[in-house]
Scaffold this motif. Structure first.
Motif, PDB file in Angstrom:
ATOM      1  N   UNK A   1       0.846  -1.193   0.000  1.00 10.90           N
ATOM      2  CA  UNK A   1       0.000   0.000   0.000  1.00 10.90           C
ATOM      3  C   UNK A   1       0.888   1.252   0.000  1.00 10.90           C
ATOM      4  N   UNK A   2       0.451   2.275  -0.725  1.00  8.64           N
ATOM      5  CA  UNK A   2       1.204   3.526  -0.824  1.00  8.64           C
ATOM      6  C   UNK A   2       0.407   4.598  -0.087  1.00  8.64           C
ATOM      7  N   UNK A   3       0.960   5.083   1.014  1.00  7.03           N
ATOM      8  CA  UNK A   3       0.219   5.986   1.899  1.00  7.03           C
ATOM      9  C   UNK A   3       1.046   7.232   2.147  1.00  7.03           C
ATOM     10  N   UNK A   4       0.462   8.389   1.849  1.00  5.10           N
ATOM     11  CA  UNK A   4       1.157   9.641   2.101  1.00  5.10           C
ATOM     12  C   UNK A   4       1.381   9.810   3.608  1.00  5.10           C
ATOM     13  N   UNK A   5       2.558  10.283   4.027  1.00  6.25           N
ATOM     14  CA  UNK A   5       2.831  10.435   5.457  1.00  6.25           C
ATOM     15  C   UNK A   5       1.868  11.372   6.179  1.00  6.25           C
ATOM     16  N   UNK A   6       1.247  12.293   5.445  1.00  2.07           N
ATOM     17  CA  UNK A   6       0.337  13.246   6.090  1.00  2.07           C
ATOM     18  C   UNK A   6      -1.065  12.688   6.303  1.00  2.07           C
ATOM     19  N   UNK A   7      -1.364  11.523   5.725  1.00  4.26           N
ATOM     20  CA  UNK A   7      -2.700  10.942   5.879  1.00  4.26           C
ATOM     21  C   UNK A   7      -2.943  10.589   7.352  1.00  4.26           C
ATOM     22  N   UNK A   8      -4.151  10.850   7.830  1.00  4.92           N
ATOM     23  CA  UNK A   8      -4.532  10.598   9.222  1.00  4.92           C
ATOM     24  C   UNK A   8      -5.395   9.335   9.249  1.00  4.92           C
ATOM     25  N   UNK A   9      -4.804   8.237   9.640  1.00  2.00           N
ATOM     26  CA  UNK A   9      -5.468   6.938   9.546  1.00  2.00           C
ATOM     27  C   UNK A   9      -5.534   6.307  10.930  1.00  2.00           C
ATOM     28  N   UNK A  10      -6.735   5.931  11.383  1.00  2.00           N
ATOM     29  CA  UNK A  10      -6.894   5.300  12.692  1.00  2.00           C
ATOM     30  C   UNK A  10      -6.104   3.993  12.750  1.00  2.00           C
ATOM     31  N   UNK A  11      -5.720   3.605  13.947  1.00  2.00           N
ATOM     32  CA  UNK A  11      -4.805   2.480  14.118  1.00  2.00           C
ATOM     33  C   UNK A  11      -5.337   1.157  13.585  1.00  2.00           C
ATOM     34  N   UNK A  12      -6.643   0.942  13.671  1.00  2.00           N
ATOM     35  CA  UNK A  12      -7.178  -0.373  13.298  1.00  2.00           C
ATOM     36  C   UNK A  12      -7.718  -0.424  11.870  1.00  2.00           C
ATOM     37  N   UNK A  13      -7.473   0.616  11.066  1.00  2.00           N
ATOM     38  CA  UNK A  13      -7.921   0.609   9.673  1.00  2.00           C
ATOM     39  C   UNK A  13      -7.156  -0.465   8.899  1.00  2.00           C
ATOM     40  N   UNK A  14      -7.896  -1.237   8.083  1.00  3.28           N
ATOM     41  CA  UNK A  14      -7.277  -2.260   7.245  1.00  3.28           C
ATOM     42  C   UNK A  14      -7.153  -1.732   5.813  1.00  3.28           C
ATOM     43  N   UNK A  15      -5.971  -1.890   5.232  1.00  2.28           N
ATOM     44  CA  UNK A  15      -5.712  -1.394   3.882  1.00  2.28           C
ATOM     45  C   UNK A  15      -5.053  -2.509   3.082  1.00  2.28           C
ATOM     46  N   UNK A  16      -5.665  -2.819   1.935  1.00  2.00           N
ATOM     47  CA  UNK A  16      -5.202  -3.932   1.123  1.00  2.00           C
ATOM     48  C   UNK A  16      -4.048  -3.570   0.204  1.00  2.00           C
ATOM     49  N   UNK A  17      -3.538  -4.569  -0.529  1.00  2.00           N
ATOM     50  CA  UNK A  17      -2.383  -4.356  -1.403  1.00  2.00           C
ATOM     51  C   UNK A  17      -2.666  -3.397  -2.553  1.00  2.00           C
ATOM     52  N   UNK A  18      -1.621  -2.617  -2.870  1.00  2.00           N
ATOM     53  CA  UNK A  18      -1.623  -1.722  -4.020  1.00  2.00           C
ATOM     54  C   UNK A  18      -2.677  -0.607  -3.934  1.00  2.00           C
TER      55      UNK A  18
END
Length: 260
Positions: A10-27
């Protein structure tokens, strides 16, 4: 430490605010100015661009495009938003565009909605709560869909139209005017057919309420009244039948005229 619920590809910008338990799949790609609430699950190959705010416990399926710039030609890259509430299901290949500064600067989706595969929500549109948009339903810009409405597959809604609460549109409906609350429409162009009585039964409306809504439908569509005349008569019954309030509201808010 690597978050095990976020796939390594997964490609995630460092500034994104994502809760700890969020699930993010490949690509999956998540850009800057994106906020994602707790309990949300995002499948593979999803693109989320900001500014976008996504609430809690949403499920976003593969190949959806969330928060992209609108293709509207008046959009010139201004800072606009997409806001999504809680407990929504966004199925495969759904496209959700941000707003324009010429209108609300925001596209808004409420809570507990089901957006099936290939649904499109255009810029500055507002979707309420508990709605269902069936496969390939498409909203042009500036559309409002009120609570509990169901849009059948391949329904097309013209810009600036309003779909009232508890409405139902048949598959392939082409809607170019406002649809009053509780009304069932079908056809291209769409025409009013009846009230959504089955939907009202499922949502706990009483027999008396449904009968009154049916009577109100006939008042609007069978007596040859103007919308203003129908509203005056309906308001006289509001004290005894508050269930008519959404219908009155949808008529008074109509700006394009109603589907006939």
């Amino acid at each position: 430490m690597t978050n095990p619920s976020i796939h390594a590809t997964a490609i995630i910008d460092p500034s994104a605010d994502i809760a700890e338990d969020v699930e993010i799949g490949p690509w999956t790609l998540i850009g800057p100015d994106v906020k994602i609430g707790a309990g949300t699950k995002i499948a593979s190959h999803v693109v989320i661009k900001g500014p976008t705010e996504i609430g809690c416990n949403n499920r976003i399926y593969q190949f959806s495009s969330v928060g992209e710039d609108t293709p509207d030609l008046k959009y010139k890259g201004e800072q606009t938003r997409l806001v999504i509430g809680d407990n929504n299901i966004i199925r495969e290949c759904v496209t959700l565009h941000r707003g324009t500064v010429q209108d609300r600067s925001e596209t808004t989706i409420g809570n507990n909605n089901l957006l099936m595969a290939y649904v499109h929500v255009g810029h500055d549109s507002v979707i309420g709560n508990h709605t269902i948009l069936v496969n390939n339903a498409s909203l042009a810009g500036h559309v409002v869909v009120d609570d509990w409405a169901i849009l059948g597959g391949f329904t097309l809604v013209h810009q600036y139209c309003r779909i009232g609460a508890h409405c139902f549109t048949g598959m392939g409906s082409a809607i170019g005017k406002d649809v009053p609350a509780y009304t069932m429409v079908t056809g291209a162009p769409a025409a009013a057919r009846s009230i959504n009585s089955e939907g009202l039964k499922r949502r706990g409306f009483t027999k008396d309420e449904i009968a009154m809504i049916q009577k109100a439908y006939k008042l609007i569509y069978r007596r040859g009244l103007t919308v203003d005349e129908a509203v005056l008569e309906l308001k006289a019954s509001l004290a005894d039948y508050p269930c008519l309030q959404p219908l009155v509201d949808s008529l008074e808010l109509s700006s394009r005229g109603i589907v006939r």
